[in-house]
Design an enzyme around this catalytic site. Structure first.
Site, PDB file in Angstrom:
ATOM      1  N   HIS A  96      -7.431  -0.141  -3.999  1.00 32.70           N
ATOM      2  CA  HIS A  96      -6.364  -1.063  -4.389  1.00 32.70           C
ATOM      3  C   HIS A  96      -6.802  -1.950  -5.564  1.00 32.70           C
ATOM      4  CE1 HIS A  96      -4.871  -0.520   0.008  1.00 32.70           C
ATOM      5  NE2 HIS A  96      -4.764   0.569  -0.730  1.00 32.70           N
ATOM      6  N   ASP A 107       0.835  -1.208   0.000  1.00 37.12           N
ATOM      7  CA  ASP A 107       0.000   0.000   0.000  1.00 37.12           C
ATOM      8  C   ASP A 107       0.863   1.249   0.000  1.00 37.12           C
ATOM      9  OD1 ASP A 107      -1.874  -1.919   0.414  1.00 37.12           O
ATOM     10  OD2 ASP A 107      -2.575  -1.178   2.341  1.00 37.12           O
ATOM     11  N   ASP A 167      -2.450   5.458  -2.870  1.00 37.93           N
ATOM     12  CA  ASP A 167      -1.841   4.266  -2.281  1.00 37.93           C
ATOM     13  C   ASP A 167      -1.132   3.547  -3.419  1.00 37.93           C
ATOM     14  OD1 ASP A 167      -2.984   4.851   0.175  1.00 37.93           O
ATOM     15  OD2 ASP A 167      -3.977   2.898   0.390  1.00 37.93           O
ATOM     16  N   ASP A 181      -5.283  -4.496  -6.826  1.00 36.21           N
ATOM     17  CA  ASP A 181      -4.722  -5.849  -6.903  1.00 36.21           C
ATOM     18  C   ASP A 181      -5.644  -6.966  -6.410  1.00 36.21           C
ATOM     19  OD1 ASP A 181      -4.337  -4.835  -4.380  1.00 36.21           O
ATOM     20  OD2 ASP A 181      -2.221  -5.404  -4.217  1.00 36.21           O
ATOM     21  N   CYS A 232      -0.490  -7.841  -1.318  1.00 34.63           N
ATOM     22  CA  CYS A 232      -0.515  -6.692  -0.393  1.00 34.63           C
ATOM     23  C   CYS A 232       0.554  -6.803   0.683  1.00 34.63           C
ATOM     24  CB  CYS A 232      -1.870  -6.618   0.308  1.00 34.63           C
ATOM     25  SG  CYS A 232      -3.206  -6.146  -0.761  1.00 34.63           S
TER      26      CYS A 232
HETATM   27  N1  GLY Z   1      -9.838  -3.703  -1.709  1.00 35.60           N
HETATM   28  C1  GLY Z   1      -9.916  -4.870  -2.494  1.00 35.60           C
HETATM   29  C2  GLY Z   1     -11.171  -5.635  -2.305  1.00 35.60           C
HETATM   30  O1  GLY Z   1     -11.865  -5.473  -1.314  1.00 35.60           O
HETATM   31  O2  GLY Z   1     -11.544  -6.436  -3.099  1.00 35.60           O
END
Ligand code: GLY
Length: 397
Positions: free
Chosen positions: A279, A155, A230, A281, A381
């Site tokens: 995020h 992050d 991030d 990923d 992560c």
């Molecule tokens: N932040 C990634 C997810 O909750 O899928």
């Protein structure tokens, strides 16, 4: 353009004057006395230990996070925009306190095992420092009863070639997260890396939409007051870097990175069907050159440049409903880590995903990680790849 590799660093040009023993003096008529001083100290920067251009080149060195002392962030508008709504009572009751020790103990065991497996694959593993996150802090703009953790280096740190960039993160609880990494960053700098901290954000109220209501709003919980991002909202494909705007990454932050990296890199902003975006990923996960894992629930359209890529839609996650995922959706299942273009670390209970990867010619390494997942991420992560063997490439030509 020449092929870049981190083994060919240009020499340092140190323009600080190397002074002779005599101090420089000024004459009363203000004319300088010219002295026989050398102003250029030419040193060769060592080949950087930090060097990574993609998510799939062979991994050689990695930072694996730490869960020690992790605290629960206090509930605010940005958390409300991103966190699973059913866990709001947990955050409101526990915000500012340490995470339950039982969760941390089990998560730490999984993380240590993951680190040991990476080492057994010949990969150098580095860990951030242990920090007491339970210390309250205050800035001119806000107070926090505690920090968060150093569990998710992805992050915070973005590695682009031989540069390691500290992200200007939007969560107030993460304001001092850099403390866990500074010892490592100084060491990487001393061994040739370029070390950059993006402009430290103020995180004043102007950054946050007041009374943001995630059920009604169709925009981010953050404004364009200042650049924030991030690092986990960016994913590297050589010269092309893909990212998403999210509830922690704004256009200003993307533009800052674009200006900073310059013409050598192209940053593309993708849109996904993810109202809780935070995020990239668990949405778009390249596993090898030409091979991409894409979350079918969130996919909208990919740019033409992917037309010759193999797009793999992973099977749905199998995490049971009663397993607490305080920070993420169940799609954290695809937050996998590629060790190279074949080996990929996957949670051991995600059997449909493991079979799927095997059927597509990958070599999954199943490891226990469900307890760690409760803290908001999985293998991608929990790591930052410091060095992958490879050169800067145009992977879409
Ligand atoms: N932040 C990634 C997810 O909750 O899928």
């Amino acid at each position: 353009m020449p092929m870049l590799s981190c083994e060919t660093n240009p020499p340092f040009m140190n323009t600080a004057a190397t002074r002779s023993a005599q101090p420089v003096s000024y004459r009363s008529d203000s004319r300088l006395l010219f002295d026989d001083i050398s102003v250029t100290d030419v040193r060769v920067r060592p080949a950087s230990r930090v060097c990574s251009y993609s998510e799939w080149d062979p991994l050689e060195e990695v930072i694996v996070g730490r869960v020690d002392g992790a605290c629960v962030p206090v509930w605010d508008s940005v958390l409300a925009a991103t966190m699973p709504a059913q866990h709001m009572p947990f955050f409101t009751a526990e915000g500012g306190r340490r995470f339950p020790e039982s969760i941390l103990t089990r998560a730490a065991r999984e993380l240590d095992n993951f680190a040991a497996v990476l080492e057994s694959e010949g990969i150098t593993v580095r860990r951030p420092d242990s920090v007491d996150w339970s210390t309250a802090f205050q800035t001119p703009h806000f107070n926090q009863p505690a920090g968060l953790y150093a569990a998710m280096p992805r992050d915070f740190l973005l590695v682009v070639g031989d540069e390691i960039i500290e992200s200007p993160m939007a969560w107030r609880s993460r304001y001092f997260e850099f403390r866990a990494y500074r010892k490592l960053l100084k060491e990487y700098f001393a061994t040739g890396a370029r070390w950059t901290a993006a402009p430290k954000p103020e995180l004043s109220d102007e950054l946050y939409h007041p009374a943001y209501d995630s059920r009604a709003a169709n925009h981010s919980a953050i404004t364009e007051f200042e650049p924030v991002f991030d690092a986990a909202d960016f994913v590297r494909f050589g010269r092309d870097i893909f990212c998403q705007k999210s509830h922690v990454t704004n256009q200003f932050g993307i533009d800052w990175l674009r200006h900073h990296l310059g013409e050598e890199y192209r940053i593309h902003v993708l849109n996904f069907n993810d109202p809780k975006a935070m995020h990239i990923d668990a949405t778009l996960v390249p596993l090898a050159r030409g091979r991409l894992l894409l979350n079918a629930e969130r996919a909208v359209a990919l740019p033409q440049m992917f037309k010759n890529w193999e797009i793999l839609f992973p099977p749905p996650p199998v995490i049971p409903d009663d397993h607490p995922l305080y920070f993420t959706s169940k799609w954290v299942s695809i937050n996998v880590l590629s060790l190279n273009e074949e080996q990929v670390v996957v949670e051991e209970q995600e059997r449909p995903l493991i079979e799927f990867l095997k059927n597509h010619g990958f070599k999954p390494i199943p490891l226990p990680f469900r307890n760690f997942m409760s803290l908001g991420g999985a293998f991608h992560c929990a790591t930052v790849d410091v060095r992958r063997r490879g050169t800067l490439q145009d992977v879409f030509c």
